[in-house]
Scaffold this active site. Structure first.
Site, short mmCIF file in Angstrom:
data_model
loop_
_atom_site.label_atom_id
_atom_site.label_comp_id
_atom_site.label_asym_id
_atom_site.label_seq_id
_atom_site.Cartn_x
_atom_site.Cartn_y
_atom_site.Cartn_z
N ASN A 62 -1.68 2.10 5.72
CA ASN A 62 -0.72 0.93 5.22
C ASN A 62 -0.53 0.25 6.38
OD1 ASN A 62 1.27 -0.53 4.05
ND2 ASN A 62 2.67 1.25 4.20
N GLY A 63 -0.69 -0.93 6.46
CA GLY A 63 -0.11 -1.74 7.43
C GLY A 63 -1.35 -2.83 7.79
N ARG A 86 3.75 -0.15 -5.07
CA ARG A 86 3.51 -0.64 -3.49
C ARG A 86 2.15 -1.50 -3.51
NH1 ARG A 86 6.78 1.47 0.22
NH2 ARG A 86 5.43 1.05 1.81
N HIS A 127 17.11 -36.89 -7.94
CA HIS A 127 16.59 -37.37 -6.61
C HIS A 127 14.98 -37.13 -6.75
CE1 HIS A 127 20.66 -38.34 -5.08
NE2 HIS A 127 21.07 -37.17 -5.45
N LYS A 183 5.82 -4.23 -4.50
CA LYS A 183 7.35 -4.42 -4.36
C LYS A 183 7.79 -4.40 -3.07
CE LYS A 183 11.47 -2.88 -6.16
NZ LYS A 183 12.01 -4.14 -6.70
N GLU A 191 17.09 -17.92 -8.13
CA GLU A 191 16.77 -16.29 -8.51
C GLU A 191 16.08 -16.39 -9.96
OE1 GLU A 191 16.21 -13.78 -7.33
OE2 GLU A 191 16.41 -12.27 -8.83
N CYS A 237 0.80 -1.10 0.00
CA CYS A 237 -0.08 0.02 -0.03
C CYS A 237 0.79 1.22 -0.06
CB CYS A 237 -0.87 -0.05 0.99
SG CYS A 237 -2.20 -1.33 1.04
N LYS A 273 12.19 -15.12 -10.94
CA LYS A 273 11.68 -14.18 -11.78
C LYS A 273 10.75 -14.64 -12.70
CE LYS A 273 13.16 -11.39 -10.37
NZ LYS A 273 14.01 -11.33 -9.24
N TRP A 324 -2.73 -2.56 -1.75
CA TRP A 324 -2.49 -3.91 -1.71
C TRP A 324 -3.29 -4.83 -1.07
CZ3 TRP A 324 -0.38 -8.29 1.02
CH2 TRP A 324 -0.21 -9.33 0.35
N GLU A 375 7.25 -15.13 -11.13
CA GLU A 375 6.74 -13.64 -10.64
C GLU A 375 6.24 -12.82 -11.76
OE1 GLU A 375 8.91 -10.48 -7.64
OE2 GLU A 375 10.14 -11.52 -9.14
O1 M6R Z 1 12.76 -4.92 -0.44
P1 M6R Z 1 13.48 -6.29 -0.24
O2 M6R Z 1 14.90 -6.66 -0.84
O3 M6R Z 1 13.73 -6.53 0.93
O4 M6R Z 1 12.61 -7.29 -0.76
C1 M6R Z 1 12.74 -8.77 -0.69
C2 M6R Z 1 11.63 -9.46 -1.65
O5 M6R Z 1 10.49 -9.13 -1.40
C3 M6R Z 1 11.83 -9.22 -3.01
O6 M6R Z 1 13.29 -9.26 -3.38
C4 M6R Z 1 10.99 -10.06 -3.89
O7 M6R Z 1 11.18 -11.34 -3.69
C5 M6R Z 1 11.03 -9.51 -5.46
N1 M6R Z 1 10.08 -9.04 -5.85
C6 M6R Z 1 11.73 -10.44 -6.15
O8 M6R Z 1 11.88 -10.10 -7.45
#
Ligand code: M6R
Length: 619
Positions: free
Chosen positions: A103-104, A27, A515, A614, A492, A2, A496, A77, A499
């Site tokens: 926000n929270g 956000r 395995h 984000k 990673e 948010c 990506k 969000w 996501e």
């Molecule tokens: O702001 P941060 O690095 O603490 O965020 C951590 C994760 O939320 C962030 O890396 C998330 O996994 C990304 N969307 C991945 O691309």
């Protein structure tokens, strides 16, 4: 999650709030809304809100404009309640004269709501946040205070004392025109100080085009704003300390420029962002690195006998590369803790254990809580953070900034390569105090300096990688496989892909394939092998053969010159030669481009993937 922004000044609030929301949309983008009021205490607050993207709110405002010089706004969000118009913020109290954005998460909202309903309050949403609006309104209506501004502050304070959970809020009341009250606990809030205007926002990026003078509020701070003045106390009414900072980035840095998406822009910024991570930190005559922000003496660094690296998502993958790097170069036992686990797991830590929290935003609630848990136990907890002035940056006991500039695309890209670069510097620094030779140290510094040019070379292959992506758009799922330093890179790459393209993908240590995972191999499930020419290259070739023997398509990411792979793999992407321990920095880039091109070709919303935000500031 948010984003909130408030404005009070001489200008029309609506355009400023909409522009701020655009910058905060990363956000959360389930709904958005604004409430504005004009200078008259008789005029009601005008509220407009809509589910879905910000454009829906823009359209509504064209049909039903809202004028005034003071207002609050929110991009959501969803946590409690679906993304509907009714659940969008701002929320009103029973009188309709108070508006509030939040926000929270209010953890005890149900109990509070039950009480309020028993007292006759009628709720219009399923959100936890509406409870706050009613609590503040209730306290306001019951107060004997004659000054409406003072009365609103007292009411906010009284309400906040009743809630458990996290909040960043801004409230306004029709009785107190031109007056905003904000408060934070666990959710970020920054005050912007303009000439004859003031702002409150979840992120300084929302206000940087108006002012570069900012105050990053601390937990339990409560701020009052009018166009010409501000005051900061804490929620108990005591004087609070604050510092006015100068924002160190320009509004242009937070724009897409010529790129169609922030993610692509941020991928292409990596030659610079990697350089920024090591600039001024390489000490040639010592064949070492310097990280002054750690605020540790050489003796203290020498005494470290264990390291814990904590983070979430991409940051945890960078931490895993860090574990390999530190153990390899400095021989210090290192562990990675997922921050959300660490905060509740109570792992044993002895006095010579150094804890690092790694976070792009510096606001991730689990990472913040992990940091506080480490500090509570008396440990020095250091931060590796990108966002200057963020909560982790301010509350950690030292640390280093990435200096990557704003990362706005929800998918983390440049922050990953900068985090790994910074962890490489840390490993070199600690290594040179132990067993790492001068020659090895010098070689690594030389290679770090060469990284930006090598990244440029990989970026030139974007079109080639796009063509590869187009071949596999019907994939049922994807496997990402790597070993040693590139096991985290595989994780990673899979993150990506999931996501932003919504293709199910999983990352594995390549040798784990037999395995169980090999059962997934089929013509519809491509495997991406991250296999630079390193100490485990031959092993990876054997695993690749096993996949091919089962008709699994293979995309191989390997070192220039390994042309023999063109005979076995279906597609090959080359990266320039680099030391094994730095290879994840280069190997991550084709993976970012691959997922990006998949997502674009599949018509996914690259910068705002579904269900995500984000900055994860709720548990
Ligand atoms: O702001 P941060 O690095 O603490 O965020 C951590 C994760 O939320 C962030 O890396 C998330 O996994 C990304 N969307 C991945 O691309």
């Amino acid at each position: 999650m948010c984003g909130i922004i408030g404005y009070v000044g001489k200008a029309e609030a609506t355009p400023i709030l909409l522009e701020g929301l655009r910058r905060l949309e990363y956000r959360g983008y389930d709904s958005s809304g604004i409430a504005v009021m004009n200078g008259s205490s008789d005029a009601p607050i005008q509220t407009r809100k809509r589910s879905g993207r910000l454009d829906n709110l823009r359209t509504l405002l064209t049909e039903k404009p809202a004028a005034g010089h003071c207002g609050i706004s929110h991009t959501r969000w969803a946590t409690h309640g679906e993304p509907t118009d009714a659940n969008a913020h701002p929320h009103n109290d029973s009188s309709g004269r108070l508006a509030l954005v939040h926000n929270g998460v209010i953890e005890n909202y149900q109990v509070l709501k039950d009480h309020l309903e028993e007292d006759g309050h009628v709720f219009h949403s399923q959100t936890d946040s509406e409870v706050l609006a009613h609590l503040v309104g209730n306290a306001y209506d019951a107060s004997n205070e004659s000054d409406p501004q003072r009365r609103l502050v007292e009411a906010v304070r009284e309400a906040l004392h009743q809630v458990a959970g996290t909040y960043g809020i801004v409230a306004m009341h029709a009785d107190a025109p031109g007056f905003l009250v904000g408060a934070r606990f666990g959710s970020p809030l920054v005050v912007g100080l303009g000439k004859g205007e003031k702002f409150l926002a979840s992120d300084v990026g929302a206000i940087v085009s108006h002012t570069t003078d900012a105050i990053y509020l601390r937990d339990r701070d409560l701020v009052c704003l009018t166009e010409d003045d501000f005051s900061i106390e804490n929620v108990d009414g005591d004087q609070a300390e604050y510092e006015v900072s100068t924002v160190d980035f320009t509004p242009e840095q937070a724009e897409k420029g010529e790129y169609p998406h922030y993610m692509l822009k941020e991928i292409f910024e990596q030659p610079t962002s990697i350089q920024n991570a090591f600039r001024g930190r390489l000490i040639d005559d010592q064949a070492s690195a310097i990280l002054g922000g750690l605020q540790l003496t050489p003796r203290e660094l020498r005494d470290v006998d264990r390291i814990v690296l904590c983070g979430c998502g991409t940051a945890s993958h960078a931490a895993m590369v860090g574990e390999y790097l530190i153990e390899h170069l400095a021989r210090i036992p290192t562990e990675v803790e997922i921050a959300s686990e660490f905060r509740y797991r109570n792992p044993p830590l002895d006095k010579n254990t150094l804890v690092f929290v790694i976070s792009q935003s510096g606001e991730t609630i689990d990472t913040l809580a992990a940091m506080r848990e480490g500090q509570r136990k008396g440990h020095r907890v250091l931060g590796i953070v990108n966002s200057v002035g963020s909560t982790i940056a301010r509350e950690s006991d030292g640390g280093s900034y990435l200096y990557s500039g704003p990362e706005i695309g929800v998918a983390a890209t440049k922050s990953f390569t900068s985090q790994v670069t910074l962890l490489a510097l840390l490993a070199i620094l600690l290594g040179r105090m132990r067993h790492l030779s001068v020659d090895a140290g010098q070689q690594l510094l030389k290679e770090l300096r060469e990284l930006p040019a090598k990244v440029e070379k990989i970026l030139l292959q974007s079109e080639h990688i796009r063509q590869i992506a187009l071949k596999y758009l019907d994939a049922k799922g994807m496997l990402f496989l790597g070993r040693q330093f590139n096991y985290p890179t595989a994780l990673e790459g899979a993150l990506k892909m999931k996501e932003i393209s919504y293709i199910f993908a999983s990352g594995h240590a390549a040798a784990e394939l037999k395995h169980g995972i090999i059962a997934l191999v089929s013509e519809e499930t491509p495997s991406v092998f991250i296999m630079p020419r390193d100490s485990v290259y031959e092993k990876n070739v054997s695993t690749l053969e096993e996949v091919k023997a089962r008709k699994g398509p293979v995309i191989a990411i390997t070192t220039e010159g390994s042309t023999e792979l063109e005979r076995i793999a279906d597609d090959v992407i080359y990266i320039p030669p680099v030391s094994e321990c730095l290879a994840p920095i280069l190997a991550a880039i084709p993976l970012q481009l691959l997922s990006y091109h998949f997502a674009v070709a599949l018509d996914c919303d690259v910068d705002k993937p579904r269900n995500l935000a984000k900055s994860v500031t709720v548990e």
